[in-house]
Motif scaffolding. Structure first.
Motif, PDB file in Angstrom:
ATOM      1  N   THR A 299       0.795  -1.229   0.000  1.00 21.07           N
ATOM      2  CA  THR A 299       0.000   0.000   0.000  1.00 21.07           C
ATOM      3  C   THR A 299       0.825   1.276   0.000  1.00 21.07           C
ATOM      4  O   THR A 299       0.269   2.356  -0.122  1.00 21.07           O
ATOM      5  CB  THR A 299      -0.911   0.062   1.236  1.00 21.07           C
ATOM      6  OG1 THR A 299      -0.067   0.151   2.384  1.00 21.07           O
ATOM      7  CG2 THR A 299      -1.815  -1.117   1.340  1.00 21.07           C
ATOM      8  N   GLY A 300       2.119   1.165   0.175  1.00 21.55           N
ATOM      9  CA  GLY A 300       2.926   2.372   0.212  1.00 21.55           C
ATOM     10  C   GLY A 300       2.941   3.035   1.572  1.00 21.55           C
ATOM     11  O   GLY A 300       3.203   4.228   1.672  1.00 21.55           O
ATOM     12  N   ALA A 301       2.650   2.270   2.651  1.00 19.57           N
ATOM     13  CA  ALA A 301       2.732   2.831   3.993  1.00 19.57           C
ATOM     14  C   ALA A 301       4.196   3.121   4.326  1.00 19.57           C
ATOM     15  O   ALA A 301       5.087   2.413   3.872  1.00 19.57           O
ATOM     16  CB  ALA A 301       2.136   1.863   5.012  1.00 19.57           C
ATOM     17  N   VAL A 302       4.434   4.154   5.111  1.00 19.04           N
ATOM     18  CA  VAL A 302       5.813   4.504   5.446  1.00 19.04           C
ATOM     19  C   VAL A 302       6.388   3.489   6.435  1.00 19.04           C
ATOM     20  O   VAL A 302       5.656   2.875   7.205  1.00 19.04           O
ATOM     21  CB  VAL A 302       5.897   5.926   6.024  1.00 19.04           C
ATOM     22  CG1 VAL A 302       5.530   6.938   4.970  1.00 19.04           C
ATOM     23  CG2 VAL A 302       5.038   6.099   7.257  1.00 19.04           C
TER      24      VAL A 302
ATOM     25  N   VAL B 126       4.573  16.554   5.027  1.00 23.30           N
ATOM     26  CA  VAL B 126       4.265  15.148   4.684  1.00 23.30           C
ATOM     27  C   VAL B 126       3.542  15.009   3.353  1.00 23.30           C
ATOM     28  O   VAL B 126       3.804  14.074   2.603  1.00 23.30           O
ATOM     29  CB  VAL B 126       3.370  14.421   5.722  1.00 23.30           C
ATOM     30  CG1 VAL B 126       4.172  13.787   6.793  1.00 23.30           C
ATOM     31  CG2 VAL B 126       2.284  15.313   6.251  1.00 23.30           C
ATOM     32  N   HIS B 127       2.637  15.944   3.089  1.00 24.77           N
ATOM     33  CA  HIS B 127       1.834  15.813   1.863  1.00 24.77           C
ATOM     34  C   HIS B 127       2.706  15.948   0.624  1.00 24.77           C
ATOM     35  O   HIS B 127       2.352  15.460  -0.434  1.00 24.77           O
ATOM     36  CB  HIS B 127       0.723  16.856   1.847  1.00 24.77           C
ATOM     37  CG  HIS B 127       1.225  18.263   1.902  1.00 24.77           C
ATOM     38  ND1 HIS B 127       1.766  18.810   3.045  1.00 24.77           N
ATOM     39  CD2 HIS B 127       1.300  19.222   0.959  1.00 24.77           C
ATOM     40  CE1 HIS B 127       2.133  20.057   2.793  1.00 24.77           C
ATOM     41  NE2 HIS B 127       1.876  20.331   1.529  1.00 24.77           N
ATOM     42  N   ARG B 128       3.844  16.604   0.748  1.00 23.87           N
ATOM     43  CA  ARG B 128       4.779  16.698  -0.381  1.00 23.87           C
ATOM     44  C   ARG B 128       5.733  15.502  -0.386  1.00 23.87           C
ATOM     45  O   ARG B 128       5.875  14.812  -1.392  1.00 23.87           O
ATOM     46  CB  ARG B 128       5.601  17.986  -0.285  1.00 23.87           C
ATOM     47  CG  ARG B 128       4.786  19.245  -0.473  1.00 23.87           C
ATOM     48  CD  ARG B 128       5.601  20.467  -0.108  1.00 23.87           C
ATOM     49  NE  ARG B 128       6.671  20.730  -1.054  1.00 23.87           N
ATOM     50  CZ  ARG B 128       6.574  21.583  -2.065  1.00 23.87           C
ATOM     51  NH1 ARG B 128       5.469  22.264  -2.237  1.00 23.87           N
ATOM     52  NH2 ARG B 128       7.580  21.766  -2.872  1.00 23.87           N
TER      53      ARG B 128
ATOM     54  N   ASP C  45      11.874  14.256  -3.496  1.00 28.90           N
ATOM     55  CA  ASP C  45      12.438  15.327  -4.313  1.00 28.90           C
ATOM     56  C   ASP C  45      11.606  16.599  -4.245  1.00 28.90           C
ATOM     57  O   ASP C  45      12.071  17.672  -4.624  1.00 28.90           O
ATOM     58  CB  ASP C  45      12.555  14.882  -5.771  1.00 28.90           C
ATOM     59  CG  ASP C  45      13.594  13.793  -5.929  1.00 28.90           C
ATOM     60  OD1 ASP C  45      14.398  13.625  -4.986  1.00 28.90           O
ATOM     61  OD2 ASP C  45      13.582  13.112  -6.959  1.00 28.90           O
ATOM     62  N   LEU C  46      10.356  16.455  -3.803  1.00 27.44           N
ATOM     63  CA  LEU C  46       9.515  17.652  -3.706  1.00 27.44           C
ATOM     64  C   LEU C  46      10.018  18.577  -2.591  1.00 27.44           C
ATOM     65  O   LEU C  46       9.782  19.771  -2.634  1.00 27.44           O
ATOM     66  CB  LEU C  46       8.062  17.269  -3.462  1.00 27.44           C
ATOM     67  CG  LEU C  46       7.275  16.834  -4.688  1.00 27.44           C
ATOM     68  CD1 LEU C  46       5.853  16.465  -4.314  1.00 27.44           C
ATOM     69  CD2 LEU C  46       7.240  17.940  -5.727  1.00 27.44           C
TER      70      LEU C  46
ATOM     71  N   ARG D 164       5.342   9.133  13.307  1.00 25.09           N
ATOM     72  CA  ARG D 164       5.180   8.199  12.205  1.00 25.09           C
ATOM     73  C   ARG D 164       6.375   7.269  12.136  1.00 25.09           C
ATOM     74  O   ARG D 164       7.450   7.586  12.616  1.00 25.09           O
ATOM     75  CB  ARG D 164       5.083   8.989  10.893  1.00 25.09           C
ATOM     76  CG  ARG D 164       3.699   9.014  10.316  1.00 25.09           C
ATOM     77  CD  ARG D 164       3.541   9.942   9.164  1.00 25.09           C
ATOM     78  NE  ARG D 164       4.624   9.934   8.176  1.00 25.09           N
ATOM     79  CZ  ARG D 164       4.447  10.185   6.892  1.00 25.09           C
ATOM     80  NH1 ARG D 164       3.240  10.424   6.443  1.00 25.09           N
ATOM     81  NH2 ARG D 164       5.452  10.209   6.069  1.00 25.09           N
TER      82      ARG D 164
ATOM     83  N   PRO E 250      -6.448  22.459   0.401  1.00 30.89           N
ATOM     84  CA  PRO E 250      -6.781  21.028   0.422  1.00 30.89           C
ATOM     85  C   PRO E 250      -5.645  20.189   1.005  1.00 30.89           C
ATOM     86  O   PRO E 250      -5.885  19.207   1.697  1.00 30.89           O
ATOM     87  CB  PRO E 250      -6.994  20.689  -1.050  1.00 30.89           C
ATOM     88  CG  PRO E 250      -7.334  21.967  -1.702  1.00 30.89           C
ATOM     89  CD  PRO E 250      -6.600  23.032  -0.945  1.00 30.89           C
ATOM     90  N   ALA E 251      -4.413  20.592   0.737  1.00 31.30           N
ATOM     91  CA  ALA E 251      -3.288  19.797   1.206  1.00 31.30           C
ATOM     92  C   ALA E 251      -3.030  19.991   2.694  1.00 31.30           C
ATOM     93  O   ALA E 251      -2.297  19.214   3.298  1.00 31.30           O
ATOM     94  CB  ALA E 251      -2.036  20.160   0.419  1.00 31.30           C
TER      95      ALA E 251
ATOM     96  N   ASP F 204       5.635  12.619   1.014  1.00 33.27           N
ATOM     97  CA  ASP F 204       5.038  11.299   0.794  1.00 33.27           C
ATOM     98  C   ASP F 204       4.940  11.009  -0.702  1.00 33.27           C
ATOM     99  O   ASP F 204       4.990   9.852  -1.120  1.00 33.27           O
ATOM    100  CB  ASP F 204       3.630  11.221   1.394  1.00 33.27           C
ATOM    101  CG  ASP F 204       3.666  10.900   2.884  1.00 33.27           C
ATOM    102  OD1 ASP F 204       4.755  10.555   3.388  1.00 33.27           O
ATOM    103  OD2 ASP F 204       2.614  10.997   3.531  1.00 33.27           O
ATOM    104  N   ARG F 205       4.738  12.048  -1.479  1.00 33.81           N
ATOM    105  CA  ARG F 205       4.615  11.836  -2.925  1.00 33.81           C
ATOM    106  C   ARG F 205       5.982  11.608  -3.527  1.00 33.81           C
ATOM    107  O   ARG F 205       6.174  10.725  -4.347  1.00 33.81           O
ATOM    108  CB  ARG F 205       3.907  13.018  -3.566  1.00 33.81           C
ATOM    109  CG  ARG F 205       2.457  13.033  -3.102  1.00 33.81           C
ATOM    110  CD  ARG F 205       1.583  13.961  -3.885  1.00 33.81           C
ATOM    111  NE  ARG F 205       0.199  13.706  -3.504  1.00 33.81           N
ATOM    112  CZ  ARG F 205      -0.583  14.589  -2.901  1.00 33.81           C
ATOM    113  NH1 ARG F 205      -0.157  15.797  -2.631  1.00 33.81           N
ATOM    114  NH2 ARG F 205      -1.810  14.263  -2.571  1.00 33.81           N
ATOM    115  N   SER F 206       6.945  12.426  -3.121  1.00 33.39           N
ATOM    116  CA  SER F 206       8.317  12.234  -3.558  1.00 33.39           C
ATOM    117  C   SER F 206       9.230  13.069  -2.688  1.00 33.39           C
ATOM    118  O   SER F 206       8.942  14.235  -2.424  1.00 33.39           O
ATOM    119  CB  SER F 206       8.486  12.658  -5.013  1.00 33.39           C
ATOM    120  OG  SER F 206       9.851  12.923  -5.257  1.00 33.39           O
TER     121      SER F 206
END
Lengths: 258, 171
Positions: A51-54, A194-196, A202-203, A139, A178-179, A198-200
């Motif tokens: 699922t991509g959980a950390v 985290v919202h950045r 590099d963000l 986390r 929203p983020a 978690d996606r990558s």
């Protein structure tokens, strides 16, 4: 009705048997507990894979090079506010602050430095210890967060934090991003974006991006667990310390040149 | 004389009693008159993130599950994101501006008003999708183009992005 202190050989034997029994029971318990823990860890890993959980494989952190940070610049604070929709809501005394710029002066030598201070993402975080609902949590990848769905706004965590990193929202908010959902009656602080990330990764967190855009590049984000990461190699090269290292919180945010 | 007076009082009492009964039980007799919720159709998409019947009965469970997955375990891009619900279900006014999805008569409100459910989600979560552009994921947001392209290429592989792009090309 006196108790006899010197025991007979008979009672000695039964005592021994009792001890052995208790020891075995203990061993059995320990094995059961550890195998359950192992199973749980395994289940977590499996969940992570599917699922991509950390996971605890990474530990996110920041390296802040104070020699590159200039007094009077608040680009990181503005970048953070922009990202999370933190406006000039409320009044000066109660306004949310995820990053504070602090100017330090050594009275003896006169040397000055300016540093951004945000949640230090402690390994053993006092805010997590004191939270009565478990809303303040760490986390698996080391980011310390408030789960606002379970936060009751008691503010114990704010009292416990030695870095004054958390804010309480006193007023009704509108036009949130929203983020970054934020609302009255809950505590909040730096989320390492985290919202950045978690996606990558590099963000990069918004403060680091803003600092780089300002050509200072004083904030570096990365994996503390990976000795090959840019963050870890840089840290080894220039050296870094923790704020209030004496508290032994093993912070995820490290400073060079303090 | 005495007898007829008694009949009159008797009649009055009975009719008053009947009236009182009718008034107090009016809710019961005229229940059919309570307006059924008007469910405004989705603004975007052909179908929901799960079977429509399942969504009707169990959307709160899906949302609860997803919020724990995302907040505690950092799972991103899963289907039951609240951002997604707002993105597809928020209507636009005649001027093209998005209407809050929890405003009176809107998608997340009309059913809830009918069922006497009150949710606080939108006291924190954005109730209009426009701002989703600010995340830097959507085509026409105010971020510089280089940044958008970088983000886009990073996200190409994730299903979140695929979904998002799908929404925006169908629209």
């Amino acid at each position: 009705m006196q108790k006899n202190n010197s025991s007979s050989p008979q009672t000695d034997k039964s005592l021994l048997a009792r001890r052995r029994f208790l020891r075995n029971l203990g061993l059995l318990g320990a094995t059961a507990v550890s195998s359950f823990t192992l199973l749980e860890v395994k289940a977590r890993e499996q969940k992570a894979n599917t699922t991509g959980a950390v996971t605890a494989e990474k530990r996110w952190g920041l390296l802040i090079d104070t020699s590159k940070c200039s007094s009077g610049c608040d680009a990181c604070v503005r970048g953070c506010n922009e990202e999370h929709g933190i406006e000039n809501e409320g009044n000066d005394a109660t306004r949310a602050q995820w990053i504070r710029k602090i100017d330090l002066k050594d009275k003896l030598t006169g040397s000055e430095s300016s540093v951004p201070v945000m949640c230090q993402h402690c390994d053993s975080a006092p805010c997590v210890d004191v939270c009565p609902t478990g809303a303040s949590f760490k986390r698996a990848d080391g980011i310390v967060l408030v789960n606002k769905h379970t936060c009751i706004g008691c503010r114990y965590c704010m009292m416990a934090c030695p870095y004054k990193a958390r804010s309480f929202i006193h007023e009704t908010l509108t036009n949130q991003k929203p983020a970054a959902p934020r609302g009255k009656g809950t505590v909040e602080s730096c989320t390492l974006c985290v919202h950045r990330v978690d996606r990558s990764e590099d963000l990069q967190p918004a403060c680091a991006v803003a600092c780089t855009d300002e050509a200072h590049s004083a904030i570096l984000f990365g994996d503390l667990n990976d000795p090959q990461s840019k963050l870890a190699t840089k840290m080894k090269e220039i050296g870094a310390s923790q704020v209030r290292a004496d508290l032994q919180l093993n912070t995820g945010v490290r400073y060079h040149g303090l | 004389m005495l007898r007829s007076l008694a009949t009159v009082t008797h009649r009055t009492i009975v009719s008053v009693l009947c009236a009182v009964m009718l008034i107090t039980t009016a809710g019961f007799w005229f229940a059919g008159a309570v307006a059924q919720p008007v469910i405004v159709p989705a603004f975007k998409g052909e179908q929901c993130v799960a079977d429509t019947n399942l969504m009707r009965s169990d959307h709160m469970k899906l949302l609860d599950h997803q919020r724990d997955d995302t907040v505690i375990d950092g799972v991103r891009g899963a289907p039951y994101s609240l951002i997604g619900c707002v993105d597809c279900h928020a209507q636009r006014s005649d001027s093209g501006a998005a209407i809050r999805v929890d405003a009176e008569g809107q998608f997340c409100q009309s059913c809830h008003a009918y069922a006497a459910v009150k949710i606080d989600c939108f006291s924190c979560h954005a109730a209009v999708p426009e701002q989703a552009r600010q995340i830097g994921l959507l085509p026409d947001n105010p971020m510089p183009h280089a940044e958008i392209n970088r983000v886009m290429s990073l996200l190409k592989s994730t299903d979140y992005h695929a979904k998002e792009q799908q929404f925006f090309t169908t629209n």
